[in-house]
Design a protein around this motif. Structure first.
Motif, PDB file in Angstrom:
ATOM      1  N   LYS A  43      42.893  34.600  52.296  1.00 29.87           N
ATOM      2  CA  LYS A  43      42.140  34.885  51.074  1.00 29.87           C
ATOM      3  C   LYS A  43      42.884  35.880  50.194  1.00 29.87           C
ATOM      4  CE  LYS A  43      38.407  37.523  51.174  1.00 29.87           C
ATOM      5  NZ  LYS A  43      37.020  38.058  51.263  1.00 29.87           N
ATOM      6  N   LEU A  44      43.470  36.914  50.802  1.00 31.35           N
ATOM      7  CA  LEU A  44      44.198  37.927  50.039  1.00 31.35           C
ATOM      8  C   LEU A  44      45.411  37.324  49.338  1.00 31.35           C
ATOM      9  CD1 LEU A  44      44.748  40.876  49.237  1.00 31.35           C
ATOM     10  CD2 LEU A  44      45.975  41.135  51.413  1.00 31.35           C
ATOM     11  N   LEU A  45      46.209  36.550  50.070  1.00 33.56           N
ATOM     12  CA  LEU A  45      47.415  35.966  49.475  1.00 33.56           C
ATOM     13  C   LEU A  45      47.070  34.957  48.387  1.00 33.56           C
ATOM     14  CD1 LEU A  45      49.618  35.575  52.676  1.00 33.56           C
ATOM     15  CD2 LEU A  45      49.870  37.250  50.847  1.00 33.56           C
ATOM     16  N   ALA A  46      45.953  34.257  48.558  1.00 34.51           N
ATOM     17  CA  ALA A  46      45.514  33.321  47.520  1.00 34.51           C
ATOM     18  C   ALA A  46      45.096  34.070  46.262  1.00 34.51           C
ATOM     19  CB  ALA A  46      44.364  32.466  48.038  1.00 34.51           C
ATOM     20  N   THR A  47      44.455  35.217  46.428  1.00 36.41           N
ATOM     21  CA  THR A  47      44.035  36.024  45.276  1.00 36.41           C
ATOM     22  C   THR A  47      45.244  36.579  44.534  1.00 36.41           C
ATOM     23  OG1 THR A  47      42.052  36.663  46.509  1.00 36.41           O
ATOM     24  CG2 THR A  47      42.549  37.929  44.543  1.00 36.41           C
ATOM     25  N   CYS A  48      46.312  36.886  45.276  1.00 41.04           N
ATOM     26  CA  CYS A  48      47.528  37.453  44.673  1.00 41.04           C
ATOM     27  C   CYS A  48      48.399  36.401  43.990  1.00 41.04           C
ATOM     28  CB  CYS A  48      48.368  38.146  45.736  1.00 41.04           C
ATOM     29  SG  CYS A  48      47.592  39.591  46.453  1.00 41.04           S
ATOM     30  N   ALA A  63      40.626  45.220  41.420  1.00 41.16           N
ATOM     31  CA  ALA A  63      39.542  45.743  42.257  1.00 41.16           C
ATOM     32  C   ALA A  63      39.254  44.797  43.417  1.00 41.16           C
ATOM     33  CB  ALA A  63      38.291  45.959  41.415  1.00 41.16           C
ATOM     34  N   ALA A  64      39.294  43.494  43.152  1.00 46.74           N
ATOM     35  CA  ALA A  64      39.036  42.511  44.203  1.00 46.74           C
ATOM     36  C   ALA A  64      40.128  42.576  45.272  1.00 46.74           C
ATOM     37  CB  ALA A  64      38.963  41.108  43.603  1.00 46.74           C
ATOM     38  N   ILE A  65      41.384  42.705  44.849  1.00 38.56           N
ATOM     39  CA  ILE A  65      42.487  42.778  45.802  1.00 38.56           C
ATOM     40  C   ILE A  65      42.416  44.075  46.606  1.00 38.56           C
ATOM     41  CG2 ILE A  65      44.998  42.996  45.983  1.00 38.56           C
ATOM     42  CD1 ILE A  65      45.149  40.985  43.611  1.00 38.56           C
ATOM     43  N   ALA A  66      42.093  45.184  45.947  1.00 39.53           N
ATOM     44  CA  ALA A  66      41.954  46.460  46.657  1.00 39.53           C
ATOM     45  C   ALA A  66      40.864  46.371  47.722  1.00 39.53           C
ATOM     46  CB  ALA A  66      41.647  47.575  45.673  1.00 39.53           C
ATOM     47  N   SER A  67      39.760  45.697  47.394  1.00 34.21           N
ATOM     48  CA  SER A  67      38.664  45.532  48.347  1.00 34.21           C
ATOM     49  C   SER A  67      39.098  44.675  49.535  1.00 34.21           C
ATOM     50  CB  SER A  67      37.461  44.893  47.647  1.00 34.21           C
ATOM     51  OG  SER A  67      36.412  44.646  48.551  1.00 34.21           O
ATOM     52  N   GLN A  68      39.883  43.640  49.270  1.00 31.44           N
ATOM     53  CA  GLN A  68      40.355  42.781  50.357  1.00 31.44           C
ATOM     54  C   GLN A  68      41.367  43.505  51.238  1.00 31.44           C
ATOM     55  OE1 GLN A  68      41.607  38.924  48.762  1.00 31.44           O
ATOM     56  NE2 GLN A  68      39.872  38.951  47.362  1.00 31.44           N
ATOM     57  N   ILE A  69      42.171  44.384  50.642  1.00 36.02           N
ATOM     58  CA  ILE A  69      43.077  45.213  51.441  1.00 36.02           C
ATOM     59  C   ILE A  69      42.269  46.113  52.374  1.00 36.02           C
ATOM     60  CG2 ILE A  69      44.691  47.163  51.302  1.00 36.02           C
ATOM     61  CD1 ILE A  69      45.898  45.820  48.828  1.00 36.02           C
ATOM     62  N   VAL A  94      54.918  40.931  47.327  1.00 38.19           N
ATOM     63  CA  VAL A  94      54.195  39.831  46.673  1.00 38.19           C
ATOM     64  C   VAL A  94      53.161  40.322  45.662  1.00 38.19           C
ATOM     65  CG1 VAL A  94      54.565  38.236  48.584  1.00 38.19           C
ATOM     66  CG2 VAL A  94      52.513  39.654  48.573  1.00 38.19           C
ATOM     67  N   TRP A  95      52.781  41.607  45.776  1.00 32.36           N
ATOM     68  CA  TRP A  95      51.823  42.158  44.806  1.00 32.36           C
ATOM     69  C   TRP A  95      51.856  43.675  44.916  1.00 32.36           C
ATOM     70  CZ3 TRP A  95      47.449  45.238  44.463  1.00 32.36           C
ATOM     71  CH2 TRP A  95      46.671  45.108  43.299  1.00 32.36           C
ATOM     72  N   ILE A 210      51.543  44.906  48.721  1.00 31.32           N
ATOM     73  CA  ILE A 210      51.379  43.831  49.695  1.00 31.32           C
ATOM     74  C   ILE A 210      52.742  43.200  49.918  1.00 31.32           C
ATOM     75  CG2 ILE A 210      50.271  41.604  50.178  1.00 31.32           C
ATOM     76  CD1 ILE A 210      48.034  42.488  48.240  1.00 31.32           C
ATOM     77  N   CYS A 211      53.196  43.198  51.168  1.00 30.16           N
ATOM     78  CA  CYS A 211      54.513  42.681  51.496  1.00 30.16           C
ATOM     79  C   CYS A 211      54.408  41.609  52.574  1.00 30.16           C
ATOM     80  CB  CYS A 211      55.432  43.787  51.989  1.00 30.16           C
ATOM     81  SG  CYS A 211      55.796  45.056  50.753  1.00 30.16           S
TER      82      CYS A 211
END
Length: 215
Positions: A43-48, A63-69, A94-95, A210-211
């Motif tokens: 889900k995280l990589l798809a969002t990125c 904000a969505a990516i920070a929450s998923q992290i 990657v992000w 994100i790596c």
């Protein structure tokens, strides 16, 4: 926390704590936990995806990516991630929210479009035993035609999440010519999640990264 009469002796208390830790670690290794981590990573990589390393992300997406992290950090399967051997290797960025990196990758240099960013974490070159060597971190921004900007740092992992670093050298390789630049700065980043193919970090300024492992 412990009923009266239980854990009063130091060794009994240690046993209770150790058993709880073992149960937590066993839960982290369970098939259900692994499946949840795999789903969160996907889900995280798809969002990125298609976010130009983060330059195209708006405030809602960030904000969505920070929450998923944060979700993945809560189920990190690696104890003491900064000290783990998983830290070493080649990683593709990657992000990120790091403004300087985003500027270089997305704007490039005059006549040299940016192509991406990567990191290598490895033992520093030395003649002595590898296990006693410090680590070094190479941050590289790639440009069209094989040009690159590389910043090398010494880094010192802690026994927890934190990795401290200090810049030791910097060089720009442009059109086949290398130009040394003055390295300036130091800081730290926290490895909030790491496994065999993904690393999530938060640095001293609060920037996120994100790596994905590529080597």
């Amino acid at each position: 926390l412990v009923p009266a009469g239980e854990g009063e002796a130091a060794d009994s208390y240690l046993f209770v704590m150790t058993r709880a830790d073992e149960e937590r670690m066993a839960a982290d290794r369970s098939p259900l936990a692994a499946a949840r981590r795999a789903w969160l990573k996907k889900k995280l990589l798809a969002t990125c995806a298609n976010q130009e390393l983060g330059a195209a992300s708006d405030s809602e997406q960030r904000a969505a990516i920070a929450s998923q992290i944060d979700e993945l950090a809560a189920v990190n399967p690696t104890p003491s991630p900064a000290a783990s051997s998983l830290l070493r290797g080649k990683w593709e960025v990657v992000w990120t929210t790091e403004s300087e990196l985003l500027l270089l990758v997305n704007k490039g240099l005059p006549g040299l479009p940016g192509e991406g960013a990567s990191q290598i974490i490895r033992f520093a070159e030395a003649d002595d035993d590898a296990s006693q060597r410090p680590l070094e971190l190479l941050n590289c921004v790639q440009f069209e035609g094989g040009s690159a900007l590389t910043v090398t740092s010494t880094c010192v992992p802690s026994s927890g999440e934190r990795v401290r670093f200090r810049f030791s050298s910097c060089a720009a390789c442009l059109y086949g010519l290398e130009f040394p630049l003055p390295p300036v700065g130091s800081g730290f980043f926290d490895v909030v999640y790491i496994d065999a193919d993904l690393r999530l970090c938060k640095d001293v300024r609060g920037d996120l990264q994100i790596c994905k492992r590529v080597g």
